[in-house]
Design a protein around this motif. Sequence first.
Motif, PDB file in Angstrom:
ATOM      1  N   VAL A 248      58.432 101.261  50.941  1.00 29.69           N
ATOM      2  CA  VAL A 248      59.261 101.398  52.090  1.00 29.69           C
ATOM      3  C   VAL A 248      59.455  99.806  52.633  1.00 29.69           C
ATOM      4  CG1 VAL A 248      59.361 102.046  54.507  1.00 29.69           C
ATOM      5  CG2 VAL A 248      58.634 103.779  52.711  1.00 29.69           C
ATOM      6  N   LEU A 249      58.401  99.147  52.731  1.00 31.15           N
ATOM      7  CA  LEU A 249      58.298  97.872  53.484  1.00 31.15           C
ATOM      8  C   LEU A 249      59.110  96.698  52.643  1.00 31.15           C
ATOM      9  CD1 LEU A 249      54.475  97.394  54.521  1.00 31.15           C
ATOM     10  CD2 LEU A 249      56.561  98.049  55.999  1.00 31.15           C
ATOM     11  N   ILE A 250      58.944  96.920  51.176  1.00 31.61           N
ATOM     12  CA  ILE A 250      60.093  96.105  50.557  1.00 31.61           C
ATOM     13  C   ILE A 250      61.288  96.253  50.594  1.00 31.61           C
ATOM     14  CG2 ILE A 250      60.434  95.521  48.049  1.00 31.61           C
ATOM     15  CD1 ILE A 250      57.515  95.603  47.251  1.00 31.61           C
ATOM     16  N   THR A 251      61.773  97.754  50.497  1.00 31.12           N
ATOM     17  CA  THR A 251      63.146  98.354  50.608  1.00 31.12           C
ATOM     18  C   THR A 251      63.529  97.707  52.061  1.00 31.12           C
ATOM     19  OG1 THR A 251      62.651 100.084  49.103  1.00 31.12           O
ATOM     20  CG2 THR A 251      64.293 100.124  50.662  1.00 31.12           C
ATOM     21  N   ILE A 252      62.798  97.993  53.204  1.00 30.62           N
ATOM     22  CA  ILE A 252      63.350  97.538  54.725  1.00 30.62           C
ATOM     23  C   ILE A 252      63.516  96.139  54.678  1.00 30.62           C
ATOM     24  CG2 ILE A 252      62.457  97.404  56.818  1.00 30.62           C
ATOM     25  CD1 ILE A 252      63.351  99.967  56.451  1.00 30.62           C
TER      26      ILE A 252
ATOM     27  N   VAL B 257      64.534 105.670  54.666  1.00 26.88           N
ATOM     28  CA  VAL B 257      63.764 105.051  53.216  1.00 26.88           C
ATOM     29  C   VAL B 257      62.511 105.672  52.894  1.00 26.88           C
ATOM     30  CG1 VAL B 257      62.719 102.879  52.454  1.00 26.88           C
ATOM     31  CG2 VAL B 257      64.730 102.623  53.868  1.00 26.88           C
ATOM     32  N   LEU B 258      61.809 106.207  54.117  1.00 24.58           N
ATOM     33  CA  LEU B 258      60.422 107.072  53.929  1.00 24.58           C
ATOM     34  C   LEU B 258      61.057 108.219  52.868  1.00 24.58           C
ATOM     35  CD1 LEU B 258      57.513 107.147  54.253  1.00 24.58           C
ATOM     36  CD2 LEU B 258      58.011 108.715  56.392  1.00 24.58           C
ATOM     37  N   ASP B 259      62.055 108.733  53.402  1.00 24.32           N
ATOM     38  CA  ASP B 259      62.390 109.994  52.587  1.00 24.32           C
ATOM     39  C   ASP B 259      63.076 109.384  51.087  1.00 24.32           C
ATOM     40  OD1 ASP B 259      63.404 112.787  52.218  1.00 24.32           O
ATOM     41  OD2 ASP B 259      65.525 111.898  52.493  1.00 24.32           O
ATOM     42  N   MET B 260      63.606 108.577  50.978  1.00 20.88           N
ATOM     43  CA  MET B 260      63.859 108.029  49.496  1.00 20.88           C
ATOM     44  C   MET B 260      62.466 107.673  48.627  1.00 20.88           C
ATOM     45  SD  MET B 260      67.102 105.562  49.758  1.00 20.88           S
ATOM     46  CE  MET B 260      66.631 104.452  51.104  1.00 20.88           C
ATOM     47  N   SER B 261      61.464 107.191  49.478  1.00 14.03           N
ATOM     48  CA  SER B 261      60.404 106.990  48.748  1.00 14.03           C
ATOM     49  C   SER B 261      59.671 108.377  48.154  1.00 14.03           C
ATOM     50  CB  SER B 261      59.277 106.326  49.480  1.00 14.03           C
ATOM     51  OG  SER B 261      58.712 106.910  50.515  1.00 14.03           O
TER      52      SER B 261
ATOM     53  N   MET C  46      66.351 101.705  45.634  1.00 13.80           N
ATOM     54  CA  MET C  46      66.072 102.127  47.147  1.00 13.80           C
ATOM     55  C   MET C  46      66.807 101.033  47.763  1.00 13.80           C
ATOM     56  SD  MET C  46      62.320 103.743  47.012  1.00 13.80           S
ATOM     57  CE  MET C  46      62.028 103.461  48.817  1.00 13.80           C
ATOM     58  N   VAL C  47      66.412  99.711  47.167  1.00 11.40           N
ATOM     59  CA  VAL C  47      67.016  98.532  48.035  1.00 11.40           C
ATOM     60  C   VAL C  47      68.562  98.687  48.139  1.00 11.40           C
ATOM     61  CG1 VAL C  47      67.355  96.062  47.646  1.00 11.40           C
ATOM     62  CG2 VAL C  47      65.041  97.094  47.440  1.00 11.40           C
ATOM     63  N   VAL C  48      69.306  98.978  46.918  1.00 11.53           N
ATOM     64  CA  VAL C  48      70.582  99.020  46.833  1.00 11.53           C
ATOM     65  C   VAL C  48      71.228 100.233  47.913  1.00 11.53           C
ATOM     66  CG1 VAL C  48      72.658  99.715  45.618  1.00 11.53           C
ATOM     67  CG2 VAL C  48      70.928  98.294  44.395  1.00 11.53           C
ATOM     68  N   MET C  49      70.632 101.373  47.882  1.00 13.28           N
ATOM     69  CA  MET C  49      70.987 102.162  48.770  1.00 13.28           C
ATOM     70  C   MET C  49      70.841 101.958  50.151  1.00 13.28           C
ATOM     71  SD  MET C  49      72.327 105.309  49.478  1.00 13.28           S
ATOM     72  CE  MET C  49      72.438 106.467  48.048  1.00 13.28           C
ATOM     73  N   CYS C  50      69.703 101.144  50.490  1.00 11.70           N
ATOM     74  CA  CYS C  50      69.241 100.895  51.759  1.00 11.70           C
ATOM     75  C   CYS C  50      70.163  99.806  52.343  1.00 11.70           C
ATOM     76  CB  CYS C  50      67.797 100.014  51.812  1.00 11.70           C
ATOM     77  SG  CYS C  50      67.381  99.680  53.192  1.00 11.70           S
ATOM     78  N   THR C  51      70.647  99.035  51.526  1.00 11.76           N
ATOM     79  CA  THR C  51      71.626  97.887  51.715  1.00 11.76           C
ATOM     80  C   THR C  51      72.940  98.163  52.507  1.00 11.76           C
ATOM     81  OG1 THR C  51      70.869  96.404  50.293  1.00 11.76           O
ATOM     82  CG2 THR C  51      73.025  95.992  50.959  1.00 11.76           C
ATOM     83  N   PHE C  52      73.602  99.462  51.804  1.00  8.56           N
ATOM     84  CA  PHE C  52      74.634 100.047  52.222  1.00  8.56           C
ATOM     85  C   PHE C  52      74.370 100.859  53.235  1.00  8.56           C
ATOM     86  CE2 PHE C  52      75.810  98.881  47.599  1.00  8.56           C
ATOM     87  CZ  PHE C  52      77.115  98.484  48.025  1.00  8.56           C
TER      88      PHE C  52
ATOM     89  N   GLY D  22      59.336 109.970  43.747  1.00  6.95           N
ATOM     90  CA  GLY D  22      58.206 110.429  42.731  1.00  6.95           C
ATOM     91  C   GLY D  22      58.773 111.244  41.703  1.00  6.95           C
ATOM     92  N   TYR D  23      60.038 111.725  41.708  1.00  3.31           N
ATOM     93  CA  TYR D  23      60.603 112.438  40.448  1.00  3.31           C
ATOM     94  C   TYR D  23      60.796 111.458  39.322  1.00  3.31           C
ATOM     95  CZ  TYR D  23      61.779 116.621  43.250  1.00  3.31           C
ATOM     96  OH  TYR D  23      61.717 117.617  44.091  1.00  3.31           O
ATOM     97  N   ILE D  24      60.810 110.227  39.411  1.00  7.58           N
ATOM     98  CA  ILE D  24      60.863 109.306  38.203  1.00  7.58           C
ATOM     99  C   ILE D  24      59.488 108.425  38.108  1.00  7.58           C
ATOM    100  CG2 ILE D  24      63.389 108.981  38.516  1.00  7.58           C
ATOM    101  CD1 ILE D  24      62.760 106.104  39.709  1.00  7.58           C
ATOM    102  N   GLY D  25      58.575 109.158  38.543  1.00 13.14           N
ATOM    103  CA  GLY D  25      57.101 108.348  38.341  1.00 13.14           C
ATOM    104  C   GLY D  25      56.898 107.447  39.522  1.00 13.14           C
ATOM    105  N   GLY D  26      57.613 107.177  40.433  1.00 11.29           N
ATOM    106  CA  GLY D  26      57.531 106.138  41.201  1.00 11.29           C
ATOM    107  C   GLY D  26      56.363 106.039  42.010  1.00 11.29           C
ATOM    108  N   GLY D  27      55.490 107.246  42.199  1.00  9.27           N
ATOM    109  CA  GLY D  27      54.499 107.201  43.160  1.00  9.27           C
ATOM    110  C   GLY D  27      54.524 107.667  44.269  1.00  9.27           C
ATOM    111  N   GLY D  28      53.510 107.246  45.218  1.00  7.44           N
ATOM    112  CA  GLY D  28      53.878 107.530  46.691  1.00  7.44           C
ATOM    113  C   GLY D  28      53.342 108.956  47.053  1.00  7.44           C
ATOM    114  N   LEU D  29      53.541 108.988  48.322  1.00  9.35           N
ATOM    115  CA  LEU D  29      52.986 110.585  48.696  1.00  9.35           C
ATOM    116  C   LEU D  29      54.058 111.667  48.271  1.00  9.35           C
ATOM    117  CD1 LEU D  29      52.396 109.434  52.440  1.00  9.35           C
ATOM    118  CD2 LEU D  29      50.832 110.063  50.923  1.00  9.35           C
ATOM    119  N   GLY D  30      55.305 111.342  48.074  1.00 10.59           N
ATOM    120  CA  GLY D  30      56.046 112.291  47.422  1.00 10.59           C
ATOM    121  C   GLY D  30      55.655 112.750  46.083  1.00 10.59           C
ATOM    122  N   ASN D  31      55.202 111.760  45.250  1.00  5.74           N
ATOM    123  CA  ASN D  31      54.556 112.196  43.912  1.00  5.74           C
ATOM    124  C   ASN D  31      53.398 112.801  44.180  1.00  5.74           C
ATOM    125  OD1 ASN D  31      54.838 111.963  40.908  1.00  5.74           O
ATOM    126  ND2 ASN D  31      52.690 110.997  41.663  1.00  5.74           N
TER     127      ASN D  31
END
Length: 232
Positions: A35-39, A172-176, A111-117, A180-189
Motif C-alpha cells: 500500500v505505501l509503495i503504491t501510494i 489501494v488497500l482493496d487492490m492489495s 498496483m502502481v500502474v492502476m493507482c497512477t491512472f 493475494g490471488y497471485i501470491g502477493g501475500g498480505g492480509l487478503g492472502n
Amino acid sequence: MNAITAHGVTLASRTDWSVLRPLLGQSIVQTLQMVLITIVIGGALGLVLGVVLYGTRPGNLFENRVVYRILDILVNIVRPIPFIIFLAAMQPLTIKVVGTSIGTSAAIFPMVVMCTFATSRLVEQNLVPVDHGMIEAARSMGASTFTIIRTVLIPEALAPLILAYAFLFIGVLDMSAMAGYIGGGGLGNFAIAYGYQKFDQAVTWTAVIIMIVLVQVVQAIANAIAKRLLRR
C-alpha cells in the motif's frame, strides 16, 4: 463428546494462533509495504498526470486538445477495469519489468500502474474548482506555469486532495487484498488461505477488522489535516 462443526472440527481447534500469529504479522507488513509503495509512487505519478490533464483542458494553463483527449481516453480505458482482471492482463509486462508474476513485488507493479491512472482523475477533478481568477492574477504578475502550479493551484486544492488521497488509500488497500490471488501475500492472502479456504471465520474476520482499523486511522488523519487547512 466434543462439539463438531459441519467440517469436522470446532472453531477453537482450527484456530491455532501460535502458528497463525507470526503469519498475521508478516501479512500486515506485506500489506503496508504494498500500500505505501503504491501510494507514494502511484500517487506521485498520478499527481503529475492529473496536473497535465487539468492543464491541457480547453482554456487552462497549457491548453492542448490533442494531448488532453489522448490522456482522457487512456485514463477512461484503464480505470474501469476490475483489478483482478488488470492483474492478469498486466502479467506479460509485469514479468518483463519485475522478472516474475508471483509475489509481493509482482503485485506492486500493476498496483502502481492502476493507482497512477486512478489518482490522475481524482487530482484533475479536485483542481477544476480552483478559482481561475487567482490563476490569472498570478499570470498577470509574470509567474511561470510551474510557479502557478506550485504556489497557487496545488495549495488551493490541497484540502480536497488530501481527502481524495485518503479515499485512494481505501482503493489501494482493496487492490492489495486481491493481490493475494497471485501470491502477493498480505492480509487478503492471509484471509483467503487461512480463513476462507479452511472455513475459519475467526481468521477471516481478524483480517477484515485489521483492514477496517487501517482505513479508519487513515481517514481520521486525513479529515483532521483537511479540516485544519480549510480553517486557514
